[in-house]
Design an enzyme around this catalytic site. Structure first.
Site, PDB file in Angstrom:
ATOM      1  N   LYS A 281       0.844  -1.194   0.000  1.00 43.20           N
ATOM      2  CA  LYS A 281       0.000   0.000   0.000  1.00 43.20           C
ATOM      3  C   LYS A 281       0.880   1.245   0.000  1.00 43.20           C
ATOM      4  O   LYS A 281       1.472   1.612   1.008  1.00 43.20           O
ATOM      5  CB  LYS A 281      -0.932   0.052   1.212  1.00 43.20           C
ATOM      6  CG  LYS A 281      -2.021   1.092   0.950  1.00 43.20           C
ATOM      7  CD  LYS A 281      -2.645   1.668   2.181  1.00 43.20           C
ATOM      8  CE  LYS A 281      -2.005   2.904   2.695  1.00 43.20           C
ATOM      9  NZ  LYS A 281      -1.984   4.073   1.805  1.00 43.20           N
ATOM     10  N   PRO A 282       0.965   1.912  -1.166  1.00 47.79           N
ATOM     11  CA  PRO A 282       1.713   3.164  -1.188  1.00 47.79           C
ATOM     12  C   PRO A 282       0.885   4.289  -0.576  1.00 47.79           C
ATOM     13  O   PRO A 282      -0.320   4.142  -0.368  1.00 47.79           O
ATOM     14  CB  PRO A 282       1.934   3.410  -2.687  1.00 47.79           C
ATOM     15  CG  PRO A 282       0.889   2.624  -3.393  1.00 47.79           C
ATOM     16  CD  PRO A 282       0.389   1.547  -2.467  1.00 47.79           C
TER      17      PRO A 282
ATOM     18  N   GLU B 154       9.119   1.262  11.037  1.00 47.06           N
ATOM     19  CA  GLU B 154      10.186   2.248  10.780  1.00 47.06           C
ATOM     20  C   GLU B 154       9.517   3.608  10.857  1.00 47.06           C
ATOM     21  O   GLU B 154       8.743   3.974   9.965  1.00 47.06           O
ATOM     22  CB  GLU B 154      10.801   2.030   9.386  1.00 47.06           C
ATOM     23  CG  GLU B 154      11.390   0.653   9.159  1.00 47.06           C
ATOM     24  CD  GLU B 154      12.710   0.445   9.884  1.00 47.06           C
ATOM     25  OE1 GLU B 154      13.250   1.417  10.459  1.00 47.06           O
ATOM     26  OE2 GLU B 154      13.190  -0.700   9.888  1.00 47.06           O
TER      27      GLU B 154
ATOM     28  N   CYS C 232      13.114  10.709   7.064  1.00 49.64           N
ATOM     29  CA  CYS C 232      13.002  10.309   8.469  1.00 49.64           C
ATOM     30  C   CYS C 232      14.310  10.548   9.197  1.00 49.64           C
ATOM     31  O   CYS C 232      14.319  10.833  10.383  1.00 49.64           O
ATOM     32  CB  CYS C 232      12.601   8.846   8.551  1.00 49.64           C
ATOM     33  SG  CYS C 232      13.698   7.767   7.633  1.00 49.64           S
TER      34      CYS C 232
ATOM     35  N   GLU D  86       8.751  16.227  15.104  1.00 47.27           N
ATOM     36  CA  GLU D  86       9.256  16.051  13.741  1.00 47.27           C
ATOM     37  C   GLU D  86       8.516  17.000  12.800  1.00 47.27           C
ATOM     38  O   GLU D  86       7.289  16.960  12.730  1.00 47.27           O
ATOM     39  CB  GLU D  86       9.025  14.600  13.305  1.00 47.27           C
ATOM     40  CG  GLU D  86       9.621  14.299  11.956  1.00 47.27           C
ATOM     41  CD  GLU D  86       9.308  12.882  11.499  1.00 47.27           C
ATOM     42  OE1 GLU D  86       8.156  12.441  11.633  1.00 47.27           O
ATOM     43  OE2 GLU D  86      10.235  12.221  10.978  1.00 47.27           O
TER      44      GLU D  86
HETATM   45  P1  NAD Z   1       1.846   8.314   7.722  1.00 42.66           P
HETATM   46  O1  NAD Z   1       2.093   7.582   8.992  1.00 42.66           O
HETATM   47  O2  NAD Z   1       0.788   9.348   7.701  1.00 42.66           O
HETATM   48  O3  NAD Z   1       1.486   7.296   6.544  1.00 42.66           O
HETATM   49  C1  NAD Z   1       2.318   6.236   6.187  1.00 42.66           C
HETATM   50  C2  NAD Z   1       1.480   5.180   5.465  1.00 42.66           C
HETATM   51  O4  NAD Z   1       0.546   4.601   6.393  1.00 42.66           O
HETATM   52  C3  NAD Z   1       0.646   5.734   4.316  1.00 42.66           C
HETATM   53  O5  NAD Z   1       0.623   4.791   3.267  1.00 42.66           O
HETATM   54  C4  NAD Z   1      -0.727   5.890   4.957  1.00 42.66           C
HETATM   55  O6  NAD Z   1      -1.777   5.894   4.028  1.00 42.66           O
HETATM   56  C5  NAD Z   1      -0.766   4.668   5.852  1.00 42.66           C
HETATM   57  N1  NAD Z   1      -1.711   4.746   6.987  1.00 42.66           N
HETATM   58  C6  NAD Z   1      -2.155   5.848   7.633  1.00 42.66           C
HETATM   59  N2  NAD Z   1      -3.024   5.492   8.622  1.00 42.66           N
HETATM   60  C7  NAD Z   1      -3.112   4.147   8.607  1.00 42.66           C
HETATM   61  C8  NAD Z   1      -3.827   3.180   9.387  1.00 42.66           C
HETATM   62  N3  NAD Z   1      -4.605   3.538  10.393  1.00 42.66           N
HETATM   63  N4  NAD Z   1      -3.675   1.871   9.098  1.00 42.66           N
HETATM   64  C9  NAD Z   1      -2.850   1.470   8.112  1.00 42.66           C
HETATM   65  N5  NAD Z   1      -2.165   2.332   7.312  1.00 42.66           N
HETATM   66  C10 NAD Z   1      -2.267   3.662   7.567  1.00 42.66           C
HETATM   67  O7  NAD Z   1       3.259   8.931   7.290  1.00 42.66           O
HETATM   68  P2  NAD Z   1       3.567   9.901   6.060  1.00 42.66           P
HETATM   69  O8  NAD Z   1       3.098  11.273   6.413  1.00 42.66           O
HETATM   70  O9  NAD Z   1       3.104   9.273   4.789  1.00 42.66           O
HETATM   71  O10 NAD Z   1       5.173   9.844   6.063  1.00 42.66           O
HETATM   72  C11 NAD Z   1       5.964  10.609   6.875  1.00 42.66           C
HETATM   73  C12 NAD Z   1       6.417   9.825   8.108  1.00 42.66           C
HETATM   74  O11 NAD Z   1       7.117   8.635   7.746  1.00 42.66           O
HETATM   75  C13 NAD Z   1       7.409  10.618   8.928  1.00 42.66           C
HETATM   76  O12 NAD Z   1       7.077  10.523  10.286  1.00 42.66           O
HETATM   77  C14 NAD Z   1       8.733   9.934   8.661  1.00 42.66           C
HETATM   78  O13 NAD Z   1       9.706  10.108   9.656  1.00 42.66           O
HETATM   79  C15 NAD Z   1       8.321   8.526   8.507  1.00 42.66           C
HETATM   80  N6  NAD Z   1       9.354   7.759   7.786  1.00 42.66           N
HETATM   81  C16 NAD Z   1      10.115   6.849   8.481  1.00 42.66           C
HETATM   82  C17 NAD Z   1      11.122   6.149   7.836  1.00 42.66           C
HETATM   83  C18 NAD Z   1      11.978   5.146   8.562  1.00 42.66           C
HETATM   84  O14 NAD Z   1      12.563   4.299   7.904  1.00 42.66           O
HETATM   85  N7  NAD Z   1      12.091   5.211   9.882  1.00 42.66           N
HETATM   86  C19 NAD Z   1      11.346   6.348   6.468  1.00 42.66           C
HETATM   87  C20 NAD Z   1      10.549   7.274   5.791  1.00 42.66           C
HETATM   88  C21 NAD Z   1       9.550   7.962   6.473  1.00 42.66           C
END
Ligand code: NAD
Length: 494
Positions: free
Chosen positions: A175-176, A254, A288, A389
């Site tokens: 799921k992207p 992550e 991140c 963050e």
């Molecule tokens: P997000 O948590 O809003 O979303 C990430 C993914 O989860 C998306 O595909 C989203 O649609 C899905 N999602 C959201 N709610 C969900 C639920 N209840 N159940 C299942 N899936 C759900 O994050 P974002 O805004 O897309 O990305 C930014 C965040 O990602 C930042 O906090 C960043 O630090 C983190 N990040 C971490 C790493 C790492 O390797 N540690 C790498 C890249 C990004």
């Protein structure tokens, strides 16, 4: 211009999703690139059931590890061949520079190759018996895997989950993020092409764009989904972990970060200036591991931060398609607004805005989701600006007095993802690297990655590990075999 996919991949079939339409935009211009219809919870179920059936097919189930490795090598080759197209697609969808998205596409290919090599050379252990039997530990696939990714580096994070999950013998539901589905769909096309070429069931991979609330949630809750690999924000990770705990299935997480970058008085200043800027402002800070808290020895604080600000003002902010651009737009106008709101919060907390602090002006930037690289100081580490963050091009600088003061401040964070240390003193680097709470520490470099080196977050930055040789094991279940070697019956035989 690349072709923008609009159909999604459900159970080996390309078709229009039955869920809500989502416009994906070019954040450099605000132009709509494509409208992708999301998957529905029913389509998630269809993909999970087809994935489970595909896993059970003898063509896949009985494929030997070195044969599965050939499939992964083929995906790597197709990804490499398509690197320019994948890069153009991802730059259009995320705003990142072409140099970065090309590197991400090649890194995805590299991940498939590395995992293929790890798969070919993995061994199971014969354990010492304590009776009349041989004992052996083998590894089985875990089931249908849910892989959920954020929008910041889609193809690289997709490969980090798909490659080990397929290597382990599973099926994958990817799921992207709703804002950036295009490159994941393109990777889906290359992967299913490779599966098809080898006569393997294409339902082993589904790519299911849509919101987290509908598609992500349905995926995590589906009874056939036996493991979740998640990258994204900490609060989302926490709610996914709660569902996984109820189901008693493993979830690797992550998550976010607020990583310290440390400049000691004995640092090579030129290297440190370049490293600090690259560490936080590349990818427009949407990383991140961005080094978003800068700790500088008080003795050089004014001169270092002064020179840094002078150079940050000169960074070239523009569209990712211009080879001269160093800082592209943010992923979406909504996200730009959230970054701007954080800088307003910093002002209200009493921050000095040393540069940036606003969107750039002028024709080039008018319609894009741009924000100027921003340096703040004058805040304590306990402020919200230093603790939360921001995920944008915002650096906050703080002085430190001595090593204990530095370690106390750097570790005073709920996060523990990464750290950078700039120093010429090897012993100080060693001491600091061991004392900082972080899954990854860079010494005199930053944001370098190897597929062979495990990656994990400490504290609220995550749970579990991606990459490295053990990545495949994380998508398998262990099984212990006892094989009797005695002709004598067990005691209850008569
Ligand atoms: P997000 O948590 O809003 O979303 C990430 C993914 O989860 C998306 O595909 C989203 O649609 C899905 N999602 C959201 N709610 C969900 C639920 N209840 N159940 C299942 N899936 C759900 O994050 P974002 O805004 O897309 O990305 C930014 C965040 O990602 C930042 O906090 C960043 O630090 C983190 N990040 C971490 C790493 C790492 O390797 N540690 C790498 C890249 C990004």
């Amino acid at each position: 211009m690349p072709q923008f996919p609009t159909d999604i991949l459900i159970a080996g079939q390309w078709r229009r999703g039955s869920g809500e339409p989502v416009d994906t935009i070019d954040p450099a211009t605000g132009r709509v690139l494509a409208t992708v219809h999301s998957a529905t919870a029913e389509e998630v179920a269809e993909a999970a059931e087809a994935g489970a059936r595909a896993m059970a097919e003898p063509a896949w189930r009985n494929l030997l590890p070195h044969e599965r490795a050939r499939v992964l090598h083929r995906i790597a080759a197709l990804t490499e061949e398509a690197a320019d197209e994948l890069s153009a697609l991802q730059t259009a969808d995320t705003g990142k520079t072409l140099a970065e998205t090309r590197a991400l596409a090649l890194s995805a290919a590299g991940t498939f190759r590395y995992i293929a090599a790890a798969l070919e050379t993995a061994e199971d252990a014969l354990t010492p018996p304590r009776g009349a039997y041989l004992t052996m530990s083998v590894h089985e696939p875990i089931g249908v895997v849910g892989a959920i990714n954020p929008w910041n580096s889609p193809i690289a994070s997709d490969a980090q989950k798909i490659a080990p999950a397929l290597a382990a013998g599973n099926a994958v539901l990817l799921k992207p993020a709703a804002w950036t589905p295009l490159v994941s769909l393109a990777l889906g096309r290359l992967t299913t092409r490779a599966l098809d070429e080898f006569g393997l069931p294409t339902a082993l991979l589904s790519v299911l764009p849509g919101s987290g609330r509908v598609v992500g949630d349905a995926l995590v809750r589906h009874p056939l989904v036996a493991r979740v690999g998640f990258t994204g924000g900490t609060s989302t990770g926490r709610s996914i972990a709660a569902v996984a705990a109820q189901k008693l299935v493993p979830a690797s997480l992550e998550l976010g970060g607020k990583s310290p970058t440390i400049v000691r008085a004995d640092a090579d200043v030129e290297q440190a200036l370049a490293g600090v800027m690259f560490g936080v402002f590349s990818s427009s800070g949407q990383s991140c591991i961005a080094g978003s808290r800068l700790f500088v020895d008080r003795g050089i604080y004014d001169s270092f931060v002064g020179e840094l600000v002078a150079r940050v003002r000169k960074l070239r902010v523009g569209p990712g398609t211009d080879p001269a651009t160093q800082v592209g737009p943010l992923v979406h106008h909504d996200h730009r607004d959230s970054v701007a709101a954080y800088v307003d919060l910093a002002r209200s907390e009493g921050a000095r805005v040393l540069c940036g602090g606003t969107a750039p002006e002028g024709e080039l930037h008018r319609d894009g989701a741009y924000y100027l690289p921003t340096v703040l100081d004058g805040l304590p580490n306990s402020s919200r600006t230093c603790q939360e963050e921001i995920f944008g091009p915002v650096l906050v600088a703080l002085p430190f007095d001595d090593e204990d003061d530095l370690v106390r401040q750097a570790n005073d964070s709920v996060y523990g993802l990464a750290c950078g240390i700039w120093t010429r003193d090897a012993r100080a680097a060693w001491r600091l690297a061991r004392r900082i709470d972080a899954g990854t520490v860079w010494i005199n470099t930053y944001k370098q990655f190897s597929a062979a080196t495990p990656f994990s977050g400490w504290k609220e930055s995550g749970l579990g590990t991606e990459k490295g040789r053990d990545a495949i094991r994380a998508y398998q279940r262990q099984k212990s075999l006892y094989w009797g070697t005695s002709d004598a019956p067990l005691p209850w035989a008569h």
